[in-house]
Design a protein around this motif. Structure first.
Motif, PDB file in Angstrom:
ATOM      1  N   HIS A 112       0.811  -1.221   0.000  1.00  0.00           N
ATOM      2  CA  HIS A 112       0.000   0.000   0.000  1.00  0.00           C
ATOM      3  C   HIS A 112       0.843   1.269   0.000  1.00  0.00           C
ATOM      4  N   ILE A 113       2.146   1.142   0.124  1.00  0.00           N
ATOM      5  CA  ILE A 113       3.033   2.302   0.026  1.00  0.00           C
ATOM      6  C   ILE A 113       3.244   2.575  -1.459  1.00  0.00           C
ATOM      7  N   PRO A 114       3.087   3.832  -1.922  1.00  0.00           N
ATOM      8  CA  PRO A 114       3.043   4.105  -3.363  1.00  0.00           C
ATOM      9  C   PRO A 114       4.201   3.515  -4.191  1.00  0.00           C
ATOM     10  N   VAL A 115       5.411   3.866  -3.972  1.00  0.00           N
ATOM     11  CA  VAL A 115       6.504   3.394  -4.823  1.00  0.00           C
ATOM     12  C   VAL A 115       6.876   1.957  -4.487  1.00  0.00           C
ATOM     13  N   VAL A 116       6.938   1.631  -3.207  1.00  0.00           N
ATOM     14  CA  VAL A 116       7.325   0.295  -2.784  1.00  0.00           C
ATOM     15  C   VAL A 116       6.309  -0.737  -3.251  1.00  0.00           C
ATOM     16  N   GLY A 117       5.033  -0.415  -3.180  1.00  0.00           N
ATOM     17  CA  GLY A 117       3.995  -1.327  -3.630  1.00  0.00           C
ATOM     18  C   GLY A 117       4.114  -1.638  -5.116  1.00  0.00           C
ATOM     19  N   TRP A 118       4.420  -0.610  -5.914  1.00  0.00           N
ATOM     20  CA  TRP A 118       4.596  -0.844  -7.336  1.00  0.00           C
ATOM     21  C   TRP A 118       5.815  -1.722  -7.592  1.00  0.00           C
ATOM     22  N   LEU A 119       6.908  -1.485  -6.861  1.00  0.00           N
ATOM     23  CA  LEU A 119       8.118  -2.300  -7.048  1.00  0.00           C
ATOM     24  C   LEU A 119       7.888  -3.754  -6.645  1.00  0.00           C
ATOM     25  N   LEU A 120       7.068  -3.972  -5.631  1.00  0.00           N
ATOM     26  CA  LEU A 120       6.778  -5.346  -5.216  1.00  0.00           C
ATOM     27  C   LEU A 120       5.850  -6.060  -6.202  1.00  0.00           C
ATOM     28  N   GLN A 121       4.925  -5.319  -6.809  1.00  0.00           N
ATOM     29  CA  GLN A 121       3.956  -5.939  -7.700  1.00  0.00           C
ATOM     30  C   GLN A 121       4.445  -6.037  -9.136  1.00  0.00           C
ATOM     31  N   TYR A 122       5.440  -5.246  -9.526  1.00  0.00           N
ATOM     32  CA  TYR A 122       5.892  -5.220 -10.913  1.00  0.00           C
ATOM     33  C   TYR A 122       6.379  -6.574 -11.420  1.00  0.00           C
TER      34      TYR A 122
END
Length: 135
Positions: A112-122
């Protein structure tokens, strides 16, 4: 889903962040005993504030978790008596065993953290896209 974090939990997270920083610096600076000890003190106080003192006590003393808490505290003791390399290895093992049950909660929080969440889901999104292209 929005998580509400109280001020005391923010302090606990900050102390755990300082613990990671001091432990990292202690390892980088050839296992400096003082920095590793400070990292451990910040970590224990941060976990105590974040989870609550009674829950932290139960976490470290419950019979189910003794397999992780004994190596963690033996590693802490070894750092204080000038055996930092063996101590940090035991602490890492103990921390992995102790906190492995928190993995799913940490993953949800980090996603749910903006940048970290994207890096984990990418990587998962990329794998799913490649799977659709091939099959």
């Amino acid at each position: 889903m929005v998580y509400e974090i109280s001020e005391t939990k923010k302090i606990g997270i900050g102390l755990i962040g300082f613990a990671i920083l001091f432990s990292f610096l202690g390892v980088i600076l050839f296992f400096d005993r003082g920095l590793l000890a400070l990292g451990n003190l910040f970590f224990l106080s941060g976990v105590g504030i974040l989870l609550g003192w009674q829950s932290t006590w139960q976490l470290f003393t419950k019979k189910l978790y003794l397999k992780g808490s004994i190596p963690f505290f033996v590693g802490l003791f070894l750092i204080f008596v000038r055996w930092p390399i063996v101590g940090i290895i035991l602490e890492i093992y103990g921390a992995i065993v102790l906190f492995s049950g928190f993995g799913p909660s940490i993953k949800v929080f980090l996603s749910h953290i903006p940048v970290v969440g994207w890096l984990l889901q990418y990587p998962f999104q990329l794998f799913d896209h490649l799977r659709r292209l091939i099959g």
